[in-house]
Design a protein around this motif. Sequence first.
Motif, PDB file in Angstrom:
ATOM      1  N   THR A 116      18.333  47.487  28.827  1.00  0.00           N
ATOM      2  CA  THR A 116      17.674  45.299  28.715  1.00  0.00           C
ATOM      3  C   THR A 116      18.598  44.767  29.697  1.00  0.00           C
ATOM      4  O   THR A 116      19.069  43.638  29.911  1.00  0.00           O
ATOM      5  N   VAL A 117      19.640  44.960  27.492  1.00  0.00           N
ATOM      6  CA  VAL A 117      21.243  43.733  27.885  1.00  0.00           C
ATOM      7  C   VAL A 117      21.427  44.176  29.248  1.00  0.00           C
ATOM      8  O   VAL A 117      22.961  42.685  29.495  1.00  0.00           O
ATOM      9  N   MET A 118      22.336  44.767  29.576  1.00  0.00           N
ATOM     10  CA  MET A 118      22.920  45.193  30.873  1.00  0.00           C
ATOM     11  C   MET A 118      22.841  44.817  32.155  1.00  0.00           C
ATOM     12  O   MET A 118      22.958  44.477  32.864  1.00  0.00           O
ATOM     13  N   ALA A 119      21.425  44.978  31.896  1.00  0.00           N
ATOM     14  CA  ALA A 119      20.300  44.735  33.054  1.00  0.00           C
ATOM     15  C   ALA A 119      20.593  43.184  33.494  1.00  0.00           C
ATOM     16  O   ALA A 119      20.399  42.701  34.159  1.00  0.00           O
ATOM     17  N   TYR A 120      20.633  42.351  32.092  1.00  0.00           N
ATOM     18  CA  TYR A 120      20.533  40.853  31.485  1.00  0.00           C
ATOM     19  C   TYR A 120      21.380  40.203  32.630  1.00  0.00           C
ATOM     20  O   TYR A 120      21.732  39.422  33.098  1.00  0.00           O
ATOM     21  N   ASP A 121      23.025  41.174  31.825  1.00  0.00           N
ATOM     22  CA  ASP A 121      24.249  40.799  32.178  1.00  0.00           C
ATOM     23  C   ASP A 121      24.234  40.761  34.085  1.00  0.00           C
ATOM     24  O   ASP A 121      25.015  40.001  34.367  1.00  0.00           O
ATOM     25  N   ARG A 122      23.473  41.835  34.146  1.00  0.00           N
ATOM     26  CA  ARG A 122      23.958  42.077  36.314  1.00  0.00           C
ATOM     27  C   ARG A 122      23.079  40.524  36.896  1.00  0.00           C
ATOM     28  O   ARG A 122      23.471  39.937  37.882  1.00  0.00           O
ATOM     29  N   TYR A 123      21.987  40.259  36.135  1.00  0.00           N
ATOM     30  CA  TYR A 123      20.945  38.737  36.878  1.00  0.00           C
ATOM     31  C   TYR A 123      21.830  38.290  36.976  1.00  0.00           C
ATOM     32  O   TYR A 123      22.132  37.161  37.943  1.00  0.00           O
ATOM     33  N   TYR A 218      16.040  42.658  37.953  1.00  0.00           N
ATOM     34  CA  TYR A 218      16.192  43.585  39.510  1.00  0.00           C
ATOM     35  C   TYR A 218      15.192  43.536  40.420  1.00  0.00           C
ATOM     36  O   TYR A 218      15.882  43.312  41.619  1.00  0.00           O
ATOM     37  N   SER A 219      13.820  42.832  40.624  1.00  0.00           N
ATOM     38  CA  SER A 219      13.593  42.493  41.282  1.00  0.00           C
ATOM     39  C   SER A 219      14.006  40.933  42.054  1.00  0.00           C
ATOM     40  O   SER A 219      14.639  40.668  42.361  1.00  0.00           O
ATOM     41  N   ARG A 220      15.040  40.047  40.794  1.00  0.00           N
ATOM     42  CA  ARG A 220      15.280  38.932  40.833  1.00  0.00           C
ATOM     43  C   ARG A 220      16.889  39.303  41.579  1.00  0.00           C
ATOM     44  O   ARG A 220      17.257  38.932  42.339  1.00  0.00           O
ATOM     45  N   ILE A 221      17.632  40.643  40.949  1.00  0.00           N
ATOM     46  CA  ILE A 221      18.860  40.399  41.284  1.00  0.00           C
ATOM     47  C   ILE A 221      18.551  41.074  43.148  1.00  0.00           C
ATOM     48  O   ILE A 221      19.310  40.166  43.597  1.00  0.00           O
ATOM     49  N   ILE A 222      17.606  41.754  43.155  1.00  0.00           N
ATOM     50  CA  ILE A 222      17.513  42.107  44.795  1.00  0.00           C
ATOM     51  C   ILE A 222      17.088  41.220  45.995  1.00  0.00           C
ATOM     52  O   ILE A 222      17.654  40.993  46.217  1.00  0.00           O
ATOM     53  N   SER A 223      15.966  40.260  45.112  1.00  0.00           N
ATOM     54  CA  SER A 223      15.781  39.046  46.001  1.00  0.00           C
ATOM     55  C   SER A 223      17.328  38.548  46.639  1.00  0.00           C
ATOM     56  O   SER A 223      17.123  37.970  47.905  1.00  0.00           O
ATOM     57  N   SER A 224      18.188  38.182  45.864  1.00  0.00           N
ATOM     58  CA  SER A 224      18.982  36.985  45.507  1.00  0.00           C
ATOM     59  C   SER A 224      20.565  37.632  46.371  1.00  0.00           C
ATOM     60  O   SER A 224      20.825  37.650  47.187  1.00  0.00           O
TER      61      SER A 224
END
Length: 307
Positions: A116-123, A218-224
């Motif tokens: 989860t932390v790694m996903a937040y980092d990518r976000y 990741y939904s926000r990442i993909i959108s960006s």
Amino acid sequence: MIGTNFTDVVGFILLGFSDDPNLQWLLFGIFLIIYVNILIGNGLIIVITKTDSILQTPMYFFLGNFSFLEICYTSVTLPKMLMDLCTKNRNISFLGCAVQLCFFLIFGVTECFLLTVMAYDRYVAICKPLYYPLIMNHKVSVCLVLASWIGAIPGQIGQTYQIFSLPFCGSNKLNHAFCDITPVLEVACGDISVNESAIYAGTVLFAMVPFLLILTSYSRIISSILKLQSAKGRHKAFSTCSSHLITVSLFFGSGIIMYLRPKSSHLTGTDKVFSLFYNMVTPMFNPLIYALRNKDVIIAMKKFLPA
């Protein structure tokens, strides 16, 4: 964990894969190769993320910690499994089983938190690139890693204590390769409905909630990413995130299927396969997933390894 509530059961027998004695040495060889690959692959990731100047960023700091966690996670169960296959002595003490289950749960929940932390980092890196150095500074990264490790400990110690406080008055044979929640509860006596409710609640809290947070990130990442004008920029962003997404899918997919299935659908052979999948196969493939899909890691490995 030994008190008046415990019965005279002093140990358990792990049946493992003893159905076919002719397969014991074949399984020993396969599991040994897998364990060695886990140690070498994840160990290499740890070394290069610590020593290579290119990889001194939060993303690789988390990756190095994740690789260390994978080694710890598999080392809770695999050495004992290898010893059982080699010596054919499948006994494990009552306390040893409790300790194995406790650490297995702690490292499993820590993995959920760290992913989860790694996903937040990518976000933050993709959705808020200008603020990334400020938000994900070294102090914050260290605090997030420590929170991932420490946050898993109290709940899983309590869960383990609750399970091993049950009376064990029947068979002491666990039809599994290691001490996991389901096989231990199967040989417990008395009403285990409270324990089963606690397991489902814990799975939702420590697995489903992190999984939903990852999906949200990741939904926000993909959108960006889709809004980026440059095709090269989109490809680079997708490439950076895809490794983590593959790992998340493998780990959470097998884990959620294992612990959230209705009790009536549990099959012993299937449970063993799923448990081996998230305990052995995923940690083995993680270094390959990150190495093959990340140019910086490939360059660092080429510099570290002899030609």
